[in-house]
Write an enzyme that holds these catalytic residues in place. Sequence first.
Site, short mmCIF file in Angstrom:
data_model
loop_
_atom_site.label_atom_id
_atom_site.label_comp_id
_atom_site.label_asym_id
_atom_site.label_seq_id
_atom_site.Cartn_x
_atom_site.Cartn_y
_atom_site.Cartn_z
CE1 TYR A 238 -4.33 -1.32 0.56
CE2 TYR A 238 -3.25 -2.79 2.12
CZ TYR A 238 -4.35 -2.45 1.35
OH TYR A 238 -5.46 -3.25 1.39
CG ASP A 266 -8.81 -2.80 -4.19
OD1 ASP A 266 -8.18 -2.50 -3.16
OD2 ASP A 266 -9.08 -3.97 -4.50
CG HIS A 350 -9.93 -4.51 -0.61
ND1 HIS A 350 -8.66 -4.24 -1.03
CD2 HIS A 350 -9.84 -4.65 0.73
CE1 HIS A 350 -7.84 -4.19 -0.01
NE2 HIS A 350 -8.53 -4.45 1.09
#
Length: 470
Positions: A238, A266, A350
């Site tokens: 991330y 996402d 996700h």
Amino acid sequence: MALKGDDIKQHSDRKSCWVVIHGGVYDVTDFLDSHPGGANVILRCAGKDATDDFESVHSAELLTEALPASALQGHIDPAELNTLGDLKGNPGESISQSDDGAPPPLSTLINLHDFEKVAQQFLPANAWAYYSSAADDEFSKKMNAYAYQKITLRPRILRKVQAVDTTTSILGHKVSLPVYMSPVGIAKFAHPEGECALAAAAGKEGLVQVLANSASFPIERVMEERTSPSQPLFAQLYVNKDISKSVDLVKRAVKAGARSIWITVDSPVVGKREMDERMNLSFTAQDSDAKGQGVAKVAASSISPFIDWSILSWIRDLTDLPIVIKGIQCVEDAVLAYEHGVQGIVISNHGGRSQDTAQSPLLTLLEIRKFAPALLDSKMQIFIDGGIRRGTDVLKAIALGATAVGLGRPFLYSLSAGYGEDGVRRMLEILRHEIESNMTFLGATSLQELRPEMVNTARLERDMIGSVKL
């Protein structure tokens, strides 16, 4: 220096916050506001023994990594531990027991849904909320699974299938099943060995593990649990608001031996996971601005929403490892990913945890088949996750062009109730048998023989967009 319980209790607020972990007494006052999970997660442990709370999420190595040596104030006299009192909200206290207080034998679990039922019973309440919750009304989570039910199989008979070959290759690494371990955060919630148990199971079962950015254990520790130096492990990224932290993470992953970087895109912000938030209301009650923030929201507060496709150039300046973009939700972005030269994409919403009513990944795969079929024959591998619970689900995705599928929650559920590595391997045994038997029904001896004409997608195609502009 040996400290008394009464001495420690005096440091139980934001001005002076001490906690006890494995007998050591730590002054964490200056660390409160930099704690990724938020200050209130620590403040509820202030002046108390926080060992169980710490162990449920973190590895012991984190203490020396996160705190300076000066934070250690001494050690508590073992005889004084019981004077600190029990920590309300201790995850272990919310475990519900079966009639005899023990989980069912693994041999009695016969499908992946069974593991979920056991996990709901035996996981701490806050862990269950964090793992199982999805955004808003959880429509996307439900539709992820339902999409596979809307596709039916078209078996072929009299094909003389004496044996089936379930092996394939993921980014150049041979695996025994077209299945990989999706990045799942805080696996230690489910079992003390967390991601380490997943790594051991992956090695013994011939699978690939994608290690979460928010793993409970450092990548170096997880690497040690592999069954051989050649066992591949991929690292999730991330992008952090503080870009230097992401630089360090990528460099650390490369140095540790990760074989690819999977950038999750996402979740530029965290979805409104209401079950998770409700469960954690009491934990944040001391701070009115933080009320309702669940584990997911506070843990992901550092994710940067200010990235675009140029992030790929930044990554390539750091490493020449294969890059996978995780979170493709429409054919247009799949095409853009291909044009930017990534080695793989993950079609994913996700697990329904980000934006509710986002379309199912399987529907996005159909979009690619219809509007950009060349991608299916390109060197870019296409992965898919979300809602996969049966061997037939796996085969439907492969028949429609996916290279492999990712499972997330099922691996966490199979760790729970004390099962650990054994639970993961039992779950994979079940899934492997379902894949092999259903390949036989379809008349396919290898994954390469799975073809689009083996599935009927008409019902799901009714939900597909009419046209797109590429």
